[in-house]
Design an enzyme around this catalytic site. Structure first.
Site, PDB file in Angstrom:
ATOM      1  N   SER A  35     -15.169 106.171 164.121  1.00  0.00           N
ATOM      2  CA  SER A  35     -14.231 107.174 163.602  1.00  0.00           C
ATOM      3  C   SER A  35     -12.922 106.573 163.079  1.00  0.00           C
ATOM      4  O   SER A  35     -11.860 107.175 163.230  1.00  0.00           O
ATOM      5  CB  SER A  35     -13.957 108.249 164.661  1.00  0.00           C
ATOM      6  N   GLU A  85     -18.360  98.864 169.009  1.00  0.00           N
ATOM      7  CA  GLU A  85     -18.465 100.253 168.549  1.00  0.00           C
ATOM      8  C   GLU A  85     -18.898 101.136 169.713  1.00  0.00           C
ATOM      9  O   GLU A  85     -20.108 101.275 169.978  1.00  0.00           O
ATOM     10  CB  GLU A  85     -19.509 100.362 167.441  1.00  0.00           C
ATOM     11  N   LYS A 144     -24.774 103.483 155.889  1.00  0.00           N
ATOM     12  CA  LYS A 144     -25.945 104.092 156.552  1.00  0.00           C
ATOM     13  C   LYS A 144     -26.934 104.587 155.492  1.00  0.00           C
ATOM     14  O   LYS A 144     -27.113 103.935 154.468  1.00  0.00           O
ATOM     15  CB  LYS A 144     -25.491 105.209 157.493  1.00  0.00           C
ATOM     16  N   ASN A 175     -19.933 100.703 156.272  1.00  0.00           N
ATOM     17  CA  ASN A 175     -21.356 100.869 156.572  1.00  0.00           C
ATOM     18  C   ASN A 175     -21.803 102.218 156.012  1.00  0.00           C
ATOM     19  O   ASN A 175     -21.440 103.256 156.548  1.00  0.00           O
ATOM     20  CB  ASN A 175     -21.553 100.814 158.096  1.00  0.00           C
ATOM     21  N   GLY A 217     -19.057 108.476 164.520  1.00  0.00           N
ATOM     22  CA  GLY A 217     -19.378 109.714 163.813  1.00  0.00           C
ATOM     23  C   GLY A 217     -18.907 110.975 164.521  1.00  0.00           C
ATOM     24  O   GLY A 217     -19.283 112.087 164.149  1.00  0.00           O
ATOM     25  N   HIS A 259     -26.840  97.763 165.371  1.00  0.00           N
ATOM     26  CA  HIS A 259     -26.052  99.001 165.367  1.00  0.00           C
ATOM     27  C   HIS A 259     -26.666  99.952 166.405  1.00  0.00           C
ATOM     28  O   HIS A 259     -27.882  99.963 166.596  1.00  0.00           O
ATOM     29  CB  HIS A 259     -26.091  99.625 163.967  1.00  0.00           C
ATOM     30  N   GLU A 300     -27.379 102.905 166.268  1.00  0.00           N
ATOM     31  CA  GLU A 300     -28.442 103.762 165.716  1.00  0.00           C
ATOM     32  C   GLU A 300     -29.765 103.002 165.678  1.00  0.00           C
ATOM     33  O   GLU A 300     -30.829 103.579 165.897  1.00  0.00           O
ATOM     34  CB  GLU A 300     -28.020 104.273 164.331  1.00  0.00           C
TER      35      GLU A 300
HETATM   36  P1  PGA Z   1     -18.044 106.148 161.789  1.00  0.00           P
HETATM   37  O1  PGA Z   1     -19.273 105.120 161.943  1.00  0.00           O
HETATM   38  O2  PGA Z   1     -16.889 105.397 161.183  1.00  0.00           O
HETATM   39  O3  PGA Z   1     -18.567 107.240 160.887  1.00  0.00           O
HETATM   40  O4  PGA Z   1     -17.722 106.643 163.158  1.00  0.00           O
HETATM   41  C1  PGA Z   1     -19.051 103.787 162.338  1.00  0.00           C
HETATM   42  C2  PGA Z   1     -20.372 103.060 162.372  1.00  0.00           C
HETATM   43  O5  PGA Z   1     -21.389 103.647 162.718  1.00  0.00           O
HETATM   44  O6  PGA Z   1     -20.426 101.858 162.064  1.00  0.00           O
END
Ligand code: PGA
Length: 270
Positions: free
Chosen positions: A232, A186, A31, A29, A192, A114, A116
């Site tokens: 992560s 997630e 983003k 992903n 992140g 997601h 976000e």
């Molecule tokens: P990350 O993000 O691997 O940077 O923690 C995962 C995601 O948001 O899908």
């Protein structure tokens, strides 16, 4: 049936070959990262890599680069998708893209819900259920994201929350169509942050979700919906996370941006 029993049954069916659908997904992903030049050099690197047949390799770039994916990945095993879509054919929805437009560029997956999108753009389960349904109707695989925040995890309050996210998010899909949904667990506190859920936490939560899916949608469907883990994931931890029971793949943010790290993750999973 408790989680232990379910685990034993699934393991047995896998060994006996009754359960065929344990496809494994490695999804990047991106983003809102990368410029055109960076996208091209990433694609140049991964195109020549020999990804093993058994895993689905999927990259989800920003919309603006879909044309490059269509152009360059035509003969590649790498699939791609969109990070969001609006559940209408077309219309006056400034700033959105439709599933038709996504399909036009060969996108076959869509991330839906997601954290976000839920938290920054206030998307709720009711809108997300329409998005999931639009994906299914149009032959796009929805990667439906669920996950609790740190507070719920610390108070051991996350099980019911995850159930309600799944129930509401999948409320417009039924029968065999449910088998085309992919769930991504997630935990928000792991996204992140550099702090992944431990393999034990992932295993407990994935088996809990699996158990729920079986109770809610029946054996045939509940056992086959892939459950990805995200938060992560990186080359250093991907193998131990892959060994946790109930993990059917990964949704990877930061570590999917660099071609070498994305390739290293895939190599570890071969
Ligand atoms: P990350 O993000 O691997 O940077 O923690 C995962 C995601 O948001 O899908």
């Amino acid at each position: 049936m408790d989680v232990k029993e379910i685990r034993e049954i699934i393991r047995k069916e896998l060994v006996e070959g009754i359960l065929q659908t344990q496809d494994f997904y490695v999804v990047g992903n991106w983003k809102m990262y990368k410029n055109k030049h960076e996208v091209i050099s990433f694609l140049d690197k991964v195109i020549s890599h020999d990804f093993k047949e058994k895993n689905h390799i999927v990259i989800i770039p920003p919309f603006s680069y879909l044309y490059l994916f269509e152009e360059r990945l035509r003969y590649s095993k790498i699939e791609y998708g969109v990070q969001n879509l609006y559940p209408k054919d077309e219309g006056a929805y400034t700033g959105e893209i439709s599933y038709r437009q996504a399909l036009d560029f060969g996108a076959r997956y869509a991330i839906v819900g997601h954290s976000e999108r839920r938290n920054i753009f206030n998307e709720d389960n009711s809108l997300l259920s329409e998005k999931v349904s639009a994906c299914i109707k149009n032959n796009i695989k929805p990667i439906f994201c669920i996950g609790e925040d740190l507070n719920k995890r610390q108070n051991n309050d996350y099980h019911d929350f995850l159930i309600s996210q799944i129930r509401e998010g999948l409320s417009l899909v039924s029968g065999k169509d449910l088998q085309r949904v992919i769930i991504a667990y997630e935990p928000i506190w792991a996204i992140g942050t550099g702090v992944n859920a431990t393999p034990a936490q992932v295993e407990e939560t994935h088996m809990f979700i699996r158990n729920f899916l079986i109770q809610e949608y029946g054996d045939e469907t509940g056992k086959v919906i892939p459950i990805l883990y995200g938060g992560s994931v990186k080359p250093a931890n991907v193998l131990e996370l892959a060994l946790a029971d109930g993990v059917s793949g990964f949704l990877i943010g930061g570590a999917s941006l660099d071609a070498d790290s994305f390739i290293e993750i895939n190599n570890k999973l071969n």
